[in-house]
Scaffold this motif. Structure first.
Motif, PDB file in Angstrom:
ATOM      1  N   PRO A 101      68.917  33.835  41.518  1.00  0.00           N
ATOM      2  CA  PRO A 101      67.839  34.296  42.416  1.00  0.00           C
ATOM      3  C   PRO A 101      68.280  35.380  43.373  1.00  0.00           C
ATOM      4  O   PRO A 101      67.466  36.199  43.799  1.00  0.00           O
ATOM      5  N   GLY A 102      69.577  35.410  43.716  1.00  0.00           N
ATOM      6  CA  GLY A 102      70.046  36.436  44.638  1.00  0.00           C
ATOM      7  C   GLY A 102      69.805  37.838  44.129  1.00  0.00           C
ATOM      8  O   GLY A 102      69.576  38.762  44.923  1.00  0.00           O
ATOM      9  N   ARG A 103      69.847  38.014  42.816  1.00  0.00           N
ATOM     10  CA  ARG A 103      69.607  39.351  42.258  1.00  0.00           C
ATOM     11  C   ARG A 103      68.157  39.780  42.474  1.00  0.00           C
ATOM     12  O   ARG A 103      67.886  40.958  42.751  1.00  0.00           O
ATOM     13  N   LEU A 104      67.231  38.850  42.338  1.00  0.00           N
ATOM     14  CA  LEU A 104      65.827  39.186  42.615  1.00  0.00           C
ATOM     15  C   LEU A 104      65.645  39.526  44.086  1.00  0.00           C
ATOM     16  O   LEU A 104      64.957  40.503  44.422  1.00  0.00           O
ATOM     17  N   PHE A 105      66.266  38.771  44.962  1.00  0.00           N
ATOM     18  CA  PHE A 105      66.098  39.020  46.398  1.00  0.00           C
ATOM     19  C   PHE A 105      66.654  40.395  46.775  1.00  0.00           C
ATOM     20  O   PHE A 105      66.058  41.111  47.584  1.00  0.00           O
ATOM     21  N   LEU A 106      67.792  40.760  46.209  1.00  0.00           N
ATOM     22  CA  LEU A 106      68.341  42.091  46.474  1.00  0.00           C
ATOM     23  C   LEU A 106      67.405  43.181  45.953  1.00  0.00           C
ATOM     24  O   LEU A 106      67.229  44.223  46.598  1.00  0.00           O
ATOM     25  N   LEU A 107      66.820  42.953  44.785  1.00  0.00           N
ATOM     26  CA  LEU A 107      65.869  43.922  44.233  1.00  0.00           C
ATOM     27  C   LEU A 107      64.670  44.091  45.168  1.00  0.00           C
ATOM     28  O   LEU A 107      64.243  45.225  45.439  1.00  0.00           O
ATOM     29  N   LEU A 108      64.137  42.985  45.679  1.00  0.00           N
ATOM     30  CA  LEU A 108      62.975  43.081  46.557  1.00  0.00           C
ATOM     31  C   LEU A 108      63.316  43.809  47.856  1.00  0.00           C
ATOM     32  O   LEU A 108      62.520  44.595  48.365  1.00  0.00           O
ATOM     33  N   ILE A 109      64.510  43.556  48.388  1.00  0.00           N
ATOM     34  CA  ILE A 109      64.930  44.267  49.605  1.00  0.00           C
ATOM     35  C   ILE A 109      65.056  45.760  49.332  1.00  0.00           C
ATOM     36  O   ILE A 109      64.588  46.601  50.115  1.00  0.00           O
ATOM     37  N   ALA A 110      65.684  46.117  48.197  1.00  0.00           N
ATOM     38  CA  ALA A 110      65.859  47.528  47.858  1.00  0.00           C
ATOM     39  C   ALA A 110      64.515  48.219  47.646  1.00  0.00           C
ATOM     40  O   ALA A 110      64.288  49.334  48.124  1.00  0.00           O
ATOM     41  N   VAL A 111      63.603  47.557  46.937  1.00  0.00           N
ATOM     42  CA  VAL A 111      62.279  48.138  46.684  1.00  0.00           C
ATOM     43  C   VAL A 111      61.513  48.294  48.000  1.00  0.00           C
ATOM     44  O   VAL A 111      60.888  49.334  48.251  1.00  0.00           O
ATOM     45  N   GLY A 112      61.554  47.261  48.844  1.00  0.00           N
ATOM     46  CA  GLY A 112      60.843  47.344  50.118  1.00  0.00           C
ATOM     47  C   GLY A 112      61.365  48.463  50.998  1.00  0.00           C
ATOM     48  O   GLY A 112      60.585  49.215  51.595  1.00  0.00           O
ATOM     49  N   LEU A 113      62.693  48.591  51.093  1.00  0.00           N
ATOM     50  CA  LEU A 113      63.271  49.666  51.901  1.00  0.00           C
ATOM     51  C   LEU A 113      62.898  51.039  51.346  1.00  0.00           C
ATOM     52  O   LEU A 113      62.581  51.964  52.102  1.00  0.00           O
ATOM     53  N   THR A 114      62.942  51.181  50.038  1.00  0.00           N
ATOM     54  CA  THR A 114      62.638  52.476  49.422  1.00  0.00           C
ATOM     55  C   THR A 114      61.188  52.872  49.651  1.00  0.00           C
ATOM     56  O   THR A 114      60.892  54.027  50.003  1.00  0.00           O
ATOM     57  N   VAL A 115      60.276  51.930  49.468  1.00  0.00           N
ATOM     58  CA  VAL A 115      58.861  52.242  49.672  1.00  0.00           C
ATOM     59  C   VAL A 115      58.585  52.528  51.150  1.00  0.00           C
ATOM     60  O   VAL A 115      57.854  53.472  51.491  1.00  0.00           O
ATOM     61  N   GLY A 116      59.176  51.744  52.050  1.00  0.00           N
ATOM     62  CA  GLY A 116      58.997  52.006  53.476  1.00  0.00           C
ATOM     63  C   GLY A 116      59.519  53.377  53.868  1.00  0.00           C
ATOM     64  O   GLY A 116      58.868  54.115  54.627  1.00  0.00           O
ATOM     65  N   TRP A 117      60.699  53.725  53.354  1.00  0.00           N
ATOM     66  CA  TRP A 117      61.262  55.045  53.630  1.00  0.00           C
ATOM     67  C   TRP A 117      60.381  56.145  53.047  1.00  0.00           C
ATOM     68  O   TRP A 117      60.172  57.194  53.668  1.00  0.00           O
ATOM     69  N   SER A 118      59.838  55.924  51.851  1.00  0.00           N
ATOM     70  CA  SER A 118      58.988  56.925  51.206  1.00  0.00           C
ATOM     71  C   SER A 118      57.709  57.158  51.999  1.00  0.00           C
ATOM     72  O   SER A 118      57.257  58.302  52.159  1.00  0.00           O
TER      73      SER A 118
END
Length: 298
Positions: A117-134
């Motif tokens: 599950p940690g891999r999914l959580f890291l993916l969600l954090i990365a996606v959220g940060l990228t979209v917020g930055w965008s």
């Protein structure tokens, strides 16, 4: 596991040995730990007093902050910044839900994150940060007068009313868990009520203190809850909804992101924003690959 369980039993029995367990009480205390090192416990009276102080100081601090922001940049720019922040927040949450759905759609099982599950959580954090930055970068295409306000007070002008509302709701519906919202609100309200709001450095310093307090309360709690939800939903006779993990991260992010943004906010644009964009995209690609390659079960 056996050793840990044994240590807990011995510790509990040793403590109970000096307590008259026949004396019962209907009082529900608030208890929690900090980084699994120090425990705190207090009764409902102290909980209500801290709640009253936190809500009062939160309102006072918000009045000071919103007044300072309007004096610095004007009401219209603050309203536009708030609206753009809401748009970005919705996009971030939607992107995390979409990433969870896409990972499941691309795999052969309903819960491809169950073993890792940690891999999914890291993916969600990365996606959220990228979209917020965008979303923040897209704001540069707006007319100059509609650009977002960069002062660190802006983050608090938006966050404080949300924290006050959440604190009031939780002290009413879940007083035992209200400390997660009330203690950060109490620290932010107290500090922001006494510092000179025109001093950006002082605001950043105070925001850093509040972030440390909030992180000590929320990081381990959110992590434990996320890892607990994986087997809980996996054993229920339903397919885990794609939004459940994003929902927990959203609640935690509502507490962690504002003080962090207020701490690192700059009055001037980044010199090389393309570098941050590239790092975000690389993080999404790497975490997506790891999450996709994870075994569904072990």
């Amino acid at each position: 596991t056996v050793r840990t369980a044994g240590e807990q039993v011995v510790t509990i029995m040793t403590a109970l040995d000096g307590v008259d367990i026949t004396q019962r009480s209907a009082v529900n205390p608030t208890f929690f730990d900090i980084a699994r090192r120090t425990a705190f416990s207090y009764g409902p009276t102290a909980n209500l007093l801290s709640a009253g102080a936190a809500l009062l100081l939160g309102v006072v601090a918000w009045v000071r902050v919103i007044g300072a922001v309007i004096r610095l940049e004007g009401l219209l720019r603050w309203v536009l910044t708030t609206l753009w922040t809401l748009v970005g927040s919705v996009a971030v949450v939607a992107s995390m839900v979409g990433a969870t759905w896409a990972l499941r759609a691309a795999r052969e099982v309903y819960h491809p994150w169950y073993a890792r599950p940690g891999r999914l959580f890291l993916l969600l954090i990365a996606v959220g940060l990228t979209v917020g930055w965008s979303i923040a970068r897209l704001g540069q295409w707006l007319p100059k007068r509609a650009h977002g306000v960069r002062h660190p007070l802006v983050a608090w002008s938006i966050a404080l009313p949300c924290w006050v509302a959440l604190g009031a709701v939780t002290i009413w519906l879940a007083p035992g868990a209200a400390y997660l919202w009330l203690l950060p609100l109490l620290s932010a309200g107290l500090l922001l009520s006494i510092i000179p709001t025109a001093n950006a450095f002082a605001v950043r310093a105070v925001s850093a203190v509040v972030f440390v307090i909030t992180a000590a309360l929320w990081l381990n709690t959110a992590k434990s809850l996320l890892y607990f939800m994986v087997p809980m939903f996996g054993r229920l006779p339903i397919v885990t909804p794609a939004y459940v993990y994003a929902a927990v991260m959203t609640v935690a992010g509502l507490m962690l992101v504002p003080p962090l943004v207020a701490t690192i906010a700059k009055s001037r644009p980044f010199v090389r924003p393309s570098l941050e964009t590239a790092l975000c995209l690389f993080a999404v690609a790497a975490t997506a690959g790891f999450a996709y390659a994870a075994p569904g079960y072990t």
